[in-house]
Design a protein around this motif. Structure first.
Motif, PDB file in Angstrom:
ATOM      1  N   GLY A  51       0.812  -1.505   0.220  1.00 24.14           N
ATOM      2  CA  GLY A  51       0.187  -0.193   0.155  1.00 24.14           C
ATOM      3  C   GLY A  51       0.547   1.099  -0.288  1.00 24.14           C
ATOM      4  O   GLY A  51       0.269   2.093   0.229  1.00 24.14           O
ATOM      5  N   GLY A  52       2.145   1.328  -0.853  1.00 26.30           N
ATOM      6  CA  GLY A  52       2.368   2.420  -0.401  1.00 26.30           C
ATOM      7  C   GLY A  52       3.033   3.019  -1.914  1.00 26.30           C
ATOM      8  O   GLY A  52       3.245   1.822  -2.962  1.00 26.30           O
ATOM      9  N   HIS A  53       4.206   3.352  -1.683  1.00 26.66           N
ATOM     10  CA  HIS A  53       5.129   4.359  -2.890  1.00 26.66           C
ATOM     11  C   HIS A  53       6.738   4.393  -2.291  1.00 26.66           C
ATOM     12  O   HIS A  53       6.618   4.410  -1.403  1.00 26.66           O
ATOM     13  CB  HIS A  53       5.194   5.584  -3.954  1.00 26.66           C
ATOM     14  N   TYR A  54       7.201   3.042  -2.605  1.00 24.97           N
ATOM     15  CA  TYR A  54       8.743   2.821  -2.307  1.00 24.97           C
ATOM     16  C   TYR A  54       9.748   3.392  -2.870  1.00 24.97           C
ATOM     17  O   TYR A  54      10.120   2.524  -4.225  1.00 24.97           O
ATOM     18  CB  TYR A  54       8.405   1.362  -1.805  1.00 24.97           C
ATOM     19  N   GLN A  55      10.614   4.240  -2.801  1.00 27.15           N
ATOM     20  CA  GLN A  55      11.535   5.393  -3.723  1.00 27.15           C
ATOM     21  C   GLN A  55      13.385   4.090  -2.739  1.00 27.15           C
ATOM     22  O   GLN A  55      13.402   4.869  -1.587  1.00 27.15           O
ATOM     23  CB  GLN A  55      11.791   6.364  -3.367  1.00 27.15           C
ATOM     24  N   VAL A  56      13.560   3.446  -3.644  1.00 26.60           N
ATOM     25  CA  VAL A  56      15.167   3.021  -2.532  1.00 26.60           C
ATOM     26  C   VAL A  56      16.176   3.037  -3.789  1.00 26.60           C
ATOM     27  O   VAL A  56      15.970   3.623  -4.812  1.00 26.60           O
ATOM     28  CB  VAL A  56      14.710   1.662  -3.479  1.00 26.60           C
ATOM     29  N   HIS A  57      16.940   4.061  -2.506  1.00 26.39           N
ATOM     30  CA  HIS A  57      18.674   4.722  -3.158  1.00 26.39           C
ATOM     31  C   HIS A  57      19.196   3.842  -3.269  1.00 26.39           C
ATOM     32  O   HIS A  57      20.296   3.853  -2.493  1.00 26.39           O
ATOM     33  CB  HIS A  57      18.451   6.342  -3.079  1.00 26.39           C
ATOM     34  N   GLY A  58      19.204   2.767  -3.473  1.00 24.82           N
ATOM     35  CA  GLY A  58      20.168   1.365  -3.537  1.00 24.82           C
ATOM     36  C   GLY A  58      19.795   0.443  -4.468  1.00 24.82           C
ATOM     37  O   GLY A  58      18.850  -0.001  -5.242  1.00 24.82           O
ATOM     38  N   ASN A  59      20.312  -1.061  -4.135  1.00 26.86           N
ATOM     39  CA  ASN A  59      19.903  -2.215  -4.962  1.00 26.86           C
ATOM     40  C   ASN A  59      18.570  -2.919  -3.871  1.00 26.86           C
ATOM     41  O   ASN A  59      19.081  -2.399  -2.933  1.00 26.86           O
ATOM     42  CB  ASN A  59      21.193  -3.147  -5.281  1.00 26.86           C
ATOM     43  N   VAL A  60      18.105  -3.623  -4.520  1.00 24.26           N
ATOM     44  CA  VAL A  60      17.558  -4.328  -3.734  1.00 24.26           C
ATOM     45  C   VAL A  60      18.325  -5.937  -4.251  1.00 24.26           C
ATOM     46  O   VAL A  60      17.635  -6.614  -5.816  1.00 24.26           O
ATOM     47  CB  VAL A  60      16.180  -4.812  -4.671  1.00 24.26           C
ATOM     48  N   LEU A  77      13.505   2.056  -7.986  1.00 24.54           N
ATOM     49  CA  LEU A  77      14.480   2.479  -7.977  1.00 24.54           C
ATOM     50  C   LEU A  77      15.339   3.790  -8.397  1.00 24.54           C
ATOM     51  O   LEU A  77      15.274   4.128  -9.853  1.00 24.54           O
ATOM     52  CB  LEU A  77      16.028   1.456  -8.752  1.00 24.54           C
ATOM     53  N   MET A  78      16.123   4.344  -7.804  1.00 23.88           N
ATOM     54  CA  MET A  78      16.045   6.184  -8.090  1.00 23.88           C
ATOM     55  C   MET A  78      17.572   6.542  -8.312  1.00 23.88           C
ATOM     56  O   MET A  78      18.682   6.788  -7.311  1.00 23.88           O
ATOM     57  CB  MET A  78      16.187   6.577  -6.634  1.00 23.88           C
ATOM     58  N   ASN A  79      17.700   6.302  -9.712  1.00 23.33           N
ATOM     59  CA  ASN A  79      19.314   5.954 -10.443  1.00 23.33           C
ATOM     60  C   ASN A  79      19.188   7.392 -11.003  1.00 23.33           C
ATOM     61  O   ASN A  79      17.869   7.971 -10.563  1.00 23.33           O
ATOM     62  CB  ASN A  79      19.043   4.871 -11.840  1.00 23.33           C
ATOM     63  N   THR A  80      20.479   7.363 -10.851  1.00 22.92           N
ATOM     64  CA  THR A  80      20.477   9.134 -11.703  1.00 22.92           C
ATOM     65  C   THR A  80      21.172   8.805 -12.152  1.00 22.92           C
ATOM     66  O   THR A  80      22.068  10.098 -13.407  1.00 22.92           O
ATOM     67  CB  THR A  80      21.765   9.913 -10.786  1.00 22.92           C
ATOM     68  N   ALA A  82      21.546   5.485 -16.080  1.00 23.79           N
ATOM     69  CA  ALA A  82      21.248   4.019 -16.635  1.00 23.79           C
ATOM     70  C   ALA A  82      21.408   2.849 -15.588  1.00 23.79           C
ATOM     71  O   ALA A  82      23.108   3.236 -15.178  1.00 23.79           O
ATOM     72  CB  ALA A  82      21.399   4.255 -17.875  1.00 23.79           C
ATOM     73  N   ARG A  83      21.261   1.894 -14.617  1.00 22.77           N
ATOM     74  CA  ARG A  83      20.944   0.697 -14.014  1.00 22.77           C
ATOM     75  C   ARG A  83      22.487   0.847 -12.769  1.00 22.77           C
ATOM     76  O   ARG A  83      23.177   0.592 -12.725  1.00 22.77           O
ATOM     77  CB  ARG A  83      22.309  -0.118 -15.399  1.00 22.77           C
ATOM     78  N   GLN A  84      22.255   2.115 -12.151  1.00 28.55           N
ATOM     79  CA  GLN A  84      23.143   2.370 -11.860  1.00 28.55           C
ATOM     80  C   GLN A  84      22.820   1.478 -10.379  1.00 28.55           C
ATOM     81  O   GLN A  84      23.811   0.980  -9.034  1.00 28.55           O
ATOM     82  CB  GLN A  84      22.460   3.559 -10.702  1.00 28.55           C
ATOM     83  N   PHE A  85      20.854   1.384 -10.294  1.00 28.14           N
ATOM     84  CA  PHE A  85      20.709   0.023  -9.282  1.00 28.14           C
ATOM     85  C   PHE A  85      19.871  -1.024  -9.791  1.00 28.14           C
ATOM     86  O   PHE A  85      18.967  -0.272 -10.930  1.00 28.14           O
ATOM     87  CB  PHE A  85      19.280   1.206  -7.865  1.00 28.14           C
ATOM     88  N   ASN A  86      20.050  -2.334  -9.254  1.00 34.23           N
ATOM     89  CA  ASN A  86      19.801  -2.749  -9.809  1.00 34.23           C
ATOM     90  C   ASN A  86      18.337  -3.686  -8.748  1.00 34.23           C
ATOM     91  O   ASN A  86      18.823  -3.495  -7.677  1.00 34.23           O
ATOM     92  CB  ASN A  86      19.997  -3.701 -10.441  1.00 34.23           C
ATOM     93  N   ILE A  87      17.475  -4.725  -9.154  1.00 35.63           N
ATOM     94  CA  ILE A  87      17.333  -6.064  -8.522  1.00 35.63           C
ATOM     95  C   ILE A  87      17.347  -7.165  -8.793  1.00 35.63           C
ATOM     96  O   ILE A  87      17.653  -7.250 -10.347  1.00 35.63           O
ATOM     97  CB  ILE A  87      15.979  -5.446  -8.614  1.00 35.63           C
TER      98      ILE A  87
END
Length: 102
Positions: A51-60, A77-80, A82-87
């Motif tokens: 029930g929310g919006h999750y902004q991850v500043h990192g990898n999952v 995923l809050m990339n600055t 392309a492909r900075q962070f990934n699942i």
């Protein structure tokens, strides 16, 4: 139109044209703010994000034996760049119900 662009459209309409979301328009009502999560998230057991919006500043990272359950939620995923962070799947599990990944 994805949720981010719909929310941006709603705010633009509200501030520029005085339209209110949900009142005689097709604009979505903005109900919750995004939850900011900093750093890599190592999912090693069962974790529920609902029930929310999750902004991850990192990898999952879905570790062996871990399970991330997304229900009625958006994971962003809050990339600055392309492909900075990934699942990353490392033997874990990702379950989604009415969820958006991006």
């Amino acid at each position: 139109m994805n949720i981010v662009s719909r929310v941006q459209t709603a705010w633009l309409a509200f501030f520029c044209f005085g339209l209110q979301p949900g009142v005689g328009s097709d604009l979505p009502a903005v109900t919750a703010l995004a939850r900011r999560i900093n750093g890599d998230q190592h999912i090693a057991n069962k974790v529920r994000w609902t029930g929310g919006h999750y902004q991850v500043h990192g990898n999952v990272l879905l570790e062996t034996g871990g399970e991330l359950v997304l229900e009625d939620a958006t994971l962003e995923l809050m990339n600055t760049y392309a492909r900075q962070f990934n699942i990353c799947w490392r033997g874990g599990r990702l379950r989604t119900t009415r969820a958006t990944l991006g």
